[in-house]
Design an enzyme around this catalytic site. Sequence first.
Site, PDB file in Angstrom:
ATOM      1  N   HIS A 188       0.821  -1.211   0.000  1.00 52.51           N
ATOM      2  CA  HIS A 188       0.000   0.000   0.000  1.00 52.51           C
ATOM      3  C   HIS A 188       0.850   1.254   0.000  1.00 52.51           C
ATOM      4  O   HIS A 188       0.466   2.270  -0.555  1.00 52.51           O
ATOM      5  CB  HIS A 188      -0.940   0.005   1.206  1.00 52.51           C
ATOM      6  CG  HIS A 188      -2.137  -0.839   0.978  1.00 52.51           C
ATOM      7  ND1 HIS A 188      -2.262  -2.096   1.487  1.00 52.51           N
ATOM      8  CD2 HIS A 188      -3.250  -0.610   0.243  1.00 52.51           C
ATOM      9  CE1 HIS A 188      -3.416  -2.604   1.099  1.00 52.51           C
ATOM     10  NE2 HIS A 188      -4.023  -1.731   0.341  1.00 52.51           N
ATOM     11  N   GLU A 429     -10.053 -10.915 -22.388  1.00 50.03           N
ATOM     12  CA  GLU A 429      -8.916 -11.072 -21.466  1.00 50.03           C
ATOM     13  C   GLU A 429      -8.642 -12.540 -21.157  1.00 50.03           C
ATOM     14  O   GLU A 429      -7.846 -12.848 -20.281  1.00 50.03           O
ATOM     15  CB  GLU A 429      -9.102 -10.234 -20.201  1.00 50.03           C
ATOM     16  CG  GLU A 429     -10.414 -10.385 -19.518  1.00 50.03           C
ATOM     17  CD  GLU A 429     -10.606  -9.422 -18.354  1.00 50.03           C
ATOM     18  OE1 GLU A 429      -9.649  -8.777 -17.922  1.00 50.03           O
ATOM     19  OE2 GLU A 429     -11.743  -9.333 -17.883  1.00 50.03           O
ATOM     20  N   ASP A 453      -4.735  -9.502 -17.864  1.00 46.10           N
ATOM     21  CA  ASP A 453      -5.196 -10.877 -17.676  1.00 46.10           C
ATOM     22  C   ASP A 453      -4.913 -11.720 -18.912  1.00 46.10           C
ATOM     23  O   ASP A 453      -4.609 -12.902 -18.788  1.00 46.10           O
ATOM     24  CB  ASP A 453      -6.692 -10.895 -17.347  1.00 46.10           C
ATOM     25  CG  ASP A 453      -6.928 -10.617 -15.870  1.00 46.10           C
ATOM     26  OD1 ASP A 453      -6.160 -11.155 -15.050  1.00 46.10           O
ATOM     27  OD2 ASP A 453      -7.843  -9.847 -15.530  1.00 46.10           O
TER      28      ASP A 453
END
Length: 539
Positions: A188, A429, A453
Site C-alpha cells: 500500500h 482477457e 489478464d
Amino acid sequence: METCYGKSVLQGIAIGKLYVIEKKESSWTKMTIADADGEVVRFQNAREEAIGQLDELYQEALEQVGEENAMIFDVHKMMLDDLDYLEGIENRIRTEMVNSEYAVTVTGEEFAAMFSSMDDEYMKARAADVLDISARLVRVLEGREEPSLHAREPVIILADDLSPSETIAMDKSKILAFVTKHGSANSHTAILARSLNIPSLVNTDVEITRDYHGKEAIVDGVTGSLFIEPDEETLEAKKKEQEEIRGREEKLKLLIGQENITKDGRRINLYANMGNVEDVQKVLESDAGGIGLFRSEFLYLGRDTFPEEEEQFQAYKEVASRMEGKKVIIRTLDIGADKKADYFQLDPEENPALGYRAIRICLTRQEIFRTQLRAIYRASAFGTVSIMFPMIISVKEIREIKEIVEDVKKELTDEGIAFGEVELGIMIETPAAALVSAELAKEVEFFSIGTNDLTQYTLAIDRQNQKLDPFYDSHHPAVLKLIEMTIQNGHKEGAWVGICGELAADDTLTETFIDMGLDELSVSPTYILKLRDRIRNIG
Ligand code: PEP
Ligand code: MG
C-alpha cells in the site's frame, strides 16, 4: 559516491538531502501483572484510542490521496475488530498474566508470521499491516506519539520500511522521494507513493544508518538507483536529466486539445482508465477523449456491505455528467481473485485467478448484477454510457447477459424511469475469448482487450507473483497474435476494438497497434499526452 539499487515504483528524478527514519525500539518490557481484568480494560481502552486515530488518518488520507488509498486505514480498523487477533491478545494477558504491550507485540508477530508464510502476494503484504496496527497499540499503551517528519526543507526519506500510516502522517510538501530497504511494489505504501506522484524505490540494497542523515543524494526512478554523496559529474548529469523530464512534461501540455492523429492521417481514440469517482478530475485534466475503463468494483471494495442501487447510481451519474457527453465505459463488477470483499462471502479457492470471479459471480448471483445494471442504466440518462463485461469466455454468457439486460430495461420502462442508449461490449482477457472472437463479435458493439489478464492466462503466469516478473512478457508473440486476431475478427463484424490493459501505455507498441487497426487505447491519465505525442510522430 555510493550507488545502491532498488525496485522503482515511480519514474522521475529527485535530488536533495537524505532524511533517515530509523526504527525506534519500543521501551516496554515483559511484566507479570496481578490484575488480569484491569489489564484487559487497559488494552481495550488503547484499542478505542487507536480506532479514533485511524478515523482521523482516514479523513486525512481521503483529502490527500483519495478514497482508494485511504481504504488501508479502514483495513487497519477492521483488524482491530478481528476476533482472532483480539482474543489472542486478551487470552495471552489472562493465561500468561502479562502486560498488554507484551501480549500485543507477541500476538502481532504471530499473525504477521502467518501472513508472511502465505503464497498469495496480497496476503503476504498484510503482514506489514498487522505489525503496523500492533505498533500503534503499543504506542498508545506507552503514551508515545506517532513517528513523524521534522524537516525544514524537502527531503528524500530513507527508511527500513514505511507503513501506510507513517507515510500518510508525513507532510507531503516536505518529501522529494521515498527509498526503503524493504517493501514490495504491491504494498500500500508503494501504491500511495504512486498516487502522490513521488519517485520511490523499494527493496533497495542500502543500509539504514544514521550516518546518511543529511547527506546529499539522488533518487533515479528511471534506472532504480540511489546515489549517496554523488560526484559532480553524476550530479550535473542527473540535474540535466531532471530538467529534461520537467521540460518534456511542460511541452506535452501544449498537446491539450490536439488530435490523436498520425502524420499519415490515421486516427485513434485515447481514453482514460479510472477506479474511484474522484479520479474523474484527473481524467478531465488529462484531456482524454473518454473513459475506456471504469473499474466499478472499487465501489464494492473497502466496505462491509453491498453498495445499494441508489449509491451506485449517484456515483455513475456523477462520472457521466462530469464527462459532459464523452463516452464512459463502465466495466461491471470484477470482484474475486485478488480483489476481495468479505461480505461477498466467497469460499477460499485453490486457484483464485482461475476461479469464481467477475462475470461468473454476476451470472450466478444475479441480484448483485441486476442492482448494478439498474444503477448504470439509470445513470445513462445523464451522459454517454457504455457497459462492458469482464472475463468472458463464451457466446452463451453474452446471450445470458443480454437477456438480463433486456429484463432490467423492461423493468425500468415499466417503472417510468428514463435511460439512454447504452453500447454493450466485452473484455477480451482470456485466450478463449480471443480465439472465439469471430463469434463473440456478432453479439456486441465493441471489444476491449484486457492485456493484464490476457498475458496472465496466455502465458500461465500469475500476474501477482513478483518472482515471475522476469517471465511475464506481454510482448510475447502469442499475446500479440491474440490481439491481432481479436482486432480483425471484431472489425469483420463491425465491432470497434480497444485495449485497456497496461500494454496500451507501452509506446514501443503504439505503432504496431495502429498498424493492426486498433481503434482505441485506454490508459492511466498520466500517459494520455505522452501517447498523443507518440501517435503524432508516427507515419
Ligand atoms: C486487464 O486484465 O488487462 C484489465 C484491464 O483488467 P484488470 O487489470 O482490472 O484485471
Ligand atoms: Mg482483467
